[in-house]
Design a protein around this motif. Structure first.
Motif, PDB file in Angstrom:
ATOM      1  N   VAL A 195       0.838  -1.206   0.000  1.00  0.00           N
ATOM      2  CA  VAL A 195       0.000   0.000   0.000  1.00  0.00           C
ATOM      3  C   VAL A 195       0.872   1.253   0.000  1.00  0.00           C
ATOM      4  CG1 VAL A 195      -1.661   1.346   1.345  1.00  0.00           C
ATOM      5  CG2 VAL A 195      -1.975  -1.131   1.081  1.00  0.00           C
ATOM      6  N   ALA A 196       1.896   1.255   0.843  1.00  0.00           N
ATOM      7  CA  ALA A 196       2.793   2.414   0.908  1.00  0.00           C
ATOM      8  C   ALA A 196       3.495   2.641  -0.428  1.00  0.00           C
ATOM      9  CB  ALA A 196       3.819   2.210   2.015  1.00  0.00           C
ATOM     10  N   ALA A 197       3.904   1.563  -1.086  1.00  0.00           N
ATOM     11  CA  ALA A 197       4.579   1.692  -2.384  1.00  0.00           C
ATOM     12  C   ALA A 197       3.651   2.327  -3.417  1.00  0.00           C
ATOM     13  CB  ALA A 197       5.047   0.317  -2.870  1.00  0.00           C
ATOM     14  N   CYS A 198       2.367   1.987  -3.367  1.00  0.00           N
ATOM     15  CA  CYS A 198       1.400   2.585  -4.297  1.00  0.00           C
ATOM     16  C   CYS A 198       1.374   4.103  -4.142  1.00  0.00           C
ATOM     17  CB  CYS A 198       0.003   2.015  -4.044  1.00  0.00           C
ATOM     18  SG  CYS A 198      -0.230   0.295  -4.552  1.00  0.00           S
TER      19      CYS A 198
ATOM     20  N   LEU B 117      -7.824   0.877  -2.380  1.00  0.00           N
ATOM     21  CA  LEU B 117      -8.681  -0.306  -2.478  1.00  0.00           C
ATOM     22  C   LEU B 117      -8.027  -1.532  -1.849  1.00  0.00           C
ATOM     23  CD1 LEU B 117     -10.076   0.195  -6.096  1.00  0.00           C
ATOM     24  CD2 LEU B 117     -11.338   0.400  -3.934  1.00  0.00           C
ATOM     25  N   PHE B 118      -6.709  -1.647  -1.995  1.00  0.00           N
ATOM     26  CA  PHE B 118      -6.026  -2.782  -1.368  1.00  0.00           C
ATOM     27  C   PHE B 118      -6.108  -2.669   0.150  1.00  0.00           C
ATOM     28  CE2 PHE B 118      -2.817  -5.572   0.190  1.00  0.00           C
ATOM     29  CZ  PHE B 118      -2.752  -6.596  -0.739  1.00  0.00           C
ATOM     30  N   ALA B 119      -5.892  -1.471   0.667  1.00  0.00           N
ATOM     31  CA  ALA B 119      -5.992  -1.261   2.113  1.00  0.00           C
ATOM     32  C   ALA B 119      -7.396  -1.582   2.603  1.00  0.00           C
ATOM     33  CB  ALA B 119      -5.627   0.185   2.456  1.00  0.00           C
ATOM     34  N   ALA B 120      -8.412  -1.177   1.840  1.00  0.00           N
ATOM     35  CA  ALA B 120      -9.795  -1.455   2.227  1.00  0.00           C
ATOM     36  C   ALA B 120     -10.070  -2.960   2.230  1.00  0.00           C
ATOM     37  CB  ALA B 120     -10.753  -0.743   1.268  1.00  0.00           C
TER      38      ALA B 120
ATOM     39  N   PHE C 198      -7.880  -5.374   2.665  1.00  0.00           N
ATOM     40  CA  PHE C 198      -7.149  -5.983   3.773  1.00  0.00           C
ATOM     41  C   PHE C 198      -7.857  -5.738   5.099  1.00  0.00           C
ATOM     42  CE2 PHE C 198      -3.513  -5.568   6.894  1.00  0.00           C
ATOM     43  CZ  PHE C 198      -3.380  -6.932   7.079  1.00  0.00           C
ATOM     44  N   LEU C 199      -8.335  -4.510   5.310  1.00  0.00           N
ATOM     45  CA  LEU C 199      -9.065  -4.201   6.535  1.00  0.00           C
ATOM     46  C   LEU C 199     -10.377  -4.985   6.599  1.00  0.00           C
ATOM     47  CD1 LEU C 199      -8.518  -0.330   6.764  1.00  0.00           C
ATOM     48  CD2 LEU C 199      -7.463  -2.114   8.179  1.00  0.00           C
ATOM     49  N   ALA C 200     -10.995  -5.205   5.439  1.00  0.00           N
ATOM     50  CA  ALA C 200     -12.251  -5.948   5.405  1.00  0.00           C
ATOM     51  C   ALA C 200     -12.051  -7.381   5.881  1.00  0.00           C
ATOM     52  CB  ALA C 200     -12.829  -5.931   3.990  1.00  0.00           C
ATOM     53  N   VAL C 201     -11.014  -8.054   5.359  1.00  0.00           N
ATOM     54  CA  VAL C 201     -10.805  -9.450   5.750  1.00  0.00           C
ATOM     55  C   VAL C 201     -10.302  -9.545   7.186  1.00  0.00           C
ATOM     56  CG1 VAL C 201      -8.378  -9.760   5.050  1.00  0.00           C
ATOM     57  CG2 VAL C 201      -9.996 -11.661   4.830  1.00  0.00           C
ATOM     58  N   ALA C 202      -9.604  -8.505   7.651  1.00  0.00           N
ATOM     59  CA  ALA C 202      -9.092  -8.526   9.018  1.00  0.00           C
ATOM     60  C   ALA C 202     -10.200  -8.329  10.046  1.00  0.00           C
ATOM     61  CB  ALA C 202      -8.034  -7.443   9.192  1.00  0.00           C
ATOM     62  N   SER C 203     -11.268  -7.625   9.633  1.00  0.00           N
ATOM     63  CA  SER C 203     -12.343  -7.321  10.583  1.00  0.00           C
ATOM     64  C   SER C 203     -13.667  -7.992  10.246  1.00  0.00           C
ATOM     65  CB  SER C 203     -12.564  -5.798  10.636  1.00  0.00           C
ATOM     66  OG  SER C 203     -12.946  -5.308   9.356  1.00  0.00           O
ATOM     67  N   GLY C 204     -13.697  -8.721   9.142  1.00  0.00           N
ATOM     68  CA  GLY C 204     -14.960  -9.288   8.684  1.00  0.00           C
ATOM     69  C   GLY C 204     -15.368 -10.585   9.337  1.00  0.00           C
ATOM     70  N   ALA C 205     -14.511 -11.156  10.183  1.00  0.00           N
ATOM     71  CA  ALA C 205     -14.828 -12.388  10.924  1.00  0.00           C
ATOM     72  C   ALA C 205     -15.272 -13.517  10.007  1.00  0.00           C
ATOM     73  CB  ALA C 205     -15.891 -12.099  11.979  1.00  0.00           C
ATOM     74  N   GLY C 206     -14.616 -13.637   8.861  1.00  0.00           N
ATOM     75  CA  GLY C 206     -14.915 -14.753   7.968  1.00  0.00           C
ATOM     76  C   GLY C 206     -16.123 -14.564   7.086  1.00  0.00           C
ATOM     77  N   ALA C 207     -16.726 -13.375   7.070  1.00  0.00           N
ATOM     78  CA  ALA C 207     -17.887 -13.109   6.217  1.00  0.00           C
ATOM     79  C   ALA C 207     -17.501 -13.243   4.747  1.00  0.00           C
ATOM     80  CB  ALA C 207     -18.426 -11.711   6.495  1.00  0.00           C
TER      81      ALA C 207
ATOM     82  N   VAL D 185      -9.911 -11.019  -1.857  1.00  0.00           N
ATOM     83  CA  VAL D 185      -9.472 -11.682  -3.090  1.00  0.00           C
ATOM     84  C   VAL D 185      -9.373 -10.653  -4.218  1.00  0.00           C
ATOM     85  CG1 VAL D 185     -10.136 -13.322  -4.894  1.00  0.00           C
ATOM     86  CG2 VAL D 185     -10.342 -13.969  -2.492  1.00  0.00           C
ATOM     87  N   GLY D 186     -10.392  -9.788  -4.315  1.00  0.00           N
ATOM     88  CA  GLY D 186     -10.361  -8.737  -5.336  1.00  0.00           C
ATOM     89  C   GLY D 186      -9.186  -7.795  -5.136  1.00  0.00           C
ATOM     90  N   ALA D 187      -8.882  -7.481  -3.869  1.00  0.00           N
ATOM     91  CA  ALA D 187      -7.753  -6.591  -3.577  1.00  0.00           C
ATOM     92  C   ALA D 187      -6.433  -7.231  -3.985  1.00  0.00           C
ATOM     93  CB  ALA D 187      -7.740  -6.241  -2.094  1.00  0.00           C
ATOM     94  N   VAL D 188      -6.281  -8.528  -3.724  1.00  0.00           N
ATOM     95  CA  VAL D 188      -5.053  -9.238  -4.092  1.00  0.00           C
ATOM     96  C   VAL D 188      -4.873  -9.246  -5.608  1.00  0.00           C
ATOM     97  CG1 VAL D 188      -3.935 -11.493  -4.138  1.00  0.00           C
ATOM     98  CG2 VAL D 188      -4.970 -10.662  -2.019  1.00  0.00           C
ATOM     99  N   VAL D 189      -5.956  -9.537  -6.333  1.00  0.00           N
ATOM    100  CA  VAL D 189      -5.888  -9.536  -7.799  1.00  0.00           C
ATOM    101  C   VAL D 189      -5.534  -8.139  -8.310  1.00  0.00           C
ATOM    102  CG1 VAL D 189      -7.228  -9.843  -9.916  1.00  0.00           C
ATOM    103  CG2 VAL D 189      -7.467 -11.478  -8.046  1.00  0.00           C
ATOM    104  N   LEU D 190      -6.161  -7.106  -7.722  1.00  0.00           N
ATOM    105  CA  LEU D 190      -5.864  -5.728  -8.126  1.00  0.00           C
ATOM    106  C   LEU D 190      -4.409  -5.374  -7.848  1.00  0.00           C
ATOM    107  CD1 LEU D 190      -6.806  -2.924  -9.092  1.00  0.00           C
ATOM    108  CD2 LEU D 190      -7.453  -2.427  -6.723  1.00  0.00           C
ATOM    109  N   GLY D 191      -3.905  -5.779  -6.688  1.00  0.00           N
ATOM    110  CA  GLY D 191      -2.517  -5.486  -6.355  1.00  0.00           C
ATOM    111  C   GLY D 191      -1.541  -6.104  -7.338  1.00  0.00           C
ATOM    112  N   TRP D 192      -1.776  -7.358  -7.698  1.00  0.00           N
ATOM    113  CA  TRP D 192      -0.897  -8.016  -8.668  1.00  0.00           C
ATOM    114  C   TRP D 192      -1.031  -7.389 -10.054  1.00  0.00           C
ATOM    115  CZ3 TRP D 192       3.195 -10.313  -7.355  1.00  0.00           C
ATOM    116  CH2 TRP D 192       3.264 -11.141  -6.235  1.00  0.00           C
ATOM    117  N   ALA D 193      -2.251  -6.964 -10.411  1.00  0.00           N
ATOM    118  CA  ALA D 193      -2.440  -6.310 -11.707  1.00  0.00           C
ATOM    119  C   ALA D 193      -1.655  -5.001 -11.764  1.00  0.00           C
ATOM    120  CB  ALA D 193      -3.928  -6.048 -11.939  1.00  0.00           C
TER     121      ALA D 193
END
Length: 228
Positions: A157-160, A185-188, A190-199, A207-215
């Motif tokens: 995120v910082a590199a972006c 969007l990547f930060a969002a 990451f925060l979603a999966v960290a606080s979403g309790a498996g939702a 998953v979308g953030a990871v794909v976006l980051g690699w893109a």
């Protein structure tokens, strides 16, 4: 042949040699390193998705890709982490050579190292995967896996944002805004999966953030390669 003819021939030969492209070893090495940034994402995403769609009991809406490192076939995802990490570190080295240093290559190198650490420290079973393996107490390697992920994602995120600032100074508005958007969007995600309790929404957002980051990494590598 007269002296004038010799001079003309020599001038023609010299002019032809000057016009001919030269083999710049430094540029070749830099482009080779940058090329790893182009292929790292497709390899990591492709291998992860292939497993996610075929491994017994794995659910894309419930399970993080890190969990694929568990079970009899866990070595595949471990190798995937290590390969993606090594290619990202190589790309960061190429970016450093092309940009002449700065924080962005260092941050991306740390992201690559975090992927290597993610492969070395396996995530704990969770959410019923692998099938039949109950979730137990958090292990030391599970904690190390989470820590390496948190550090690596923060560096990405910082590199972006670091590169967004550089692109803005150069007047490359589209690249500046796309880099900012990727970081946000990547930060969002990451925060979603960290606080979403498996939702399911949180898992899919990450998953979308990871794909976006690699893109973004792949596009940045290709852009730098063309301008190296």
């Amino acid at each position: 042949m007269t002296t004038a003819a010799h001079a003309t021939a020599a001038h023609a030969t010299t002019g032809h040699a000057a016009a001919a492209p030269t083999c710049d070893r430094e540029t070749s090495v830099t482009r080779s390193l940058l090329g790893y940034g182009v292929i790292a994402g497709p390899v990591y995403i492709g291998v992860s998705l292939a497993q996610a769609l075929t491994r017994d009991g794995f659910d894309l809406t419930r399970h993080a890709w890190s969990l694929l490192a568990n079970g009899d076939l866990g070595w595949i995802q471990i190798a995937n982490f290590v390969l993606a990490g090594a290619m990202t570190v190589a790309f960061a080295a190429g970016l450093r050579r092309a940009h002449g240093g700065g924080w962005a290559p260092r941050l991306l190198a740390v992201y690559g190292l975090s992927l290597l650490a993610a492969g070395a420290f396996r995530a704990d079973p969770a959410g019923g995967f692998p099938r039949g393996v109950p979730a137990g107490e958090v292990s030391w390697h599970g904690i190390a896996h989470l820590a390496s992920g948190g550090i690596g994602f923060s560096c990405l995120v910082a590199a972006c944002f670091v590169l967004a600032r550089r692109f803005a100074r150069r007047g490359q508005t589209a690249w500046a805004w796309s880099s900012r958007a990727t970081g946000a969007l990547f930060a969002a995600g990451f925060l979603a999966v960290a606080s979403g309790a498996g939702a399911a929404w949180a898992t899919l957002a990450f998953v979308g953030a990871v794909v976006l980051g690699w893109a973004w990494i792949g596009a940045l590598a290709l852009h730098t390669y063309r301008n190296a």
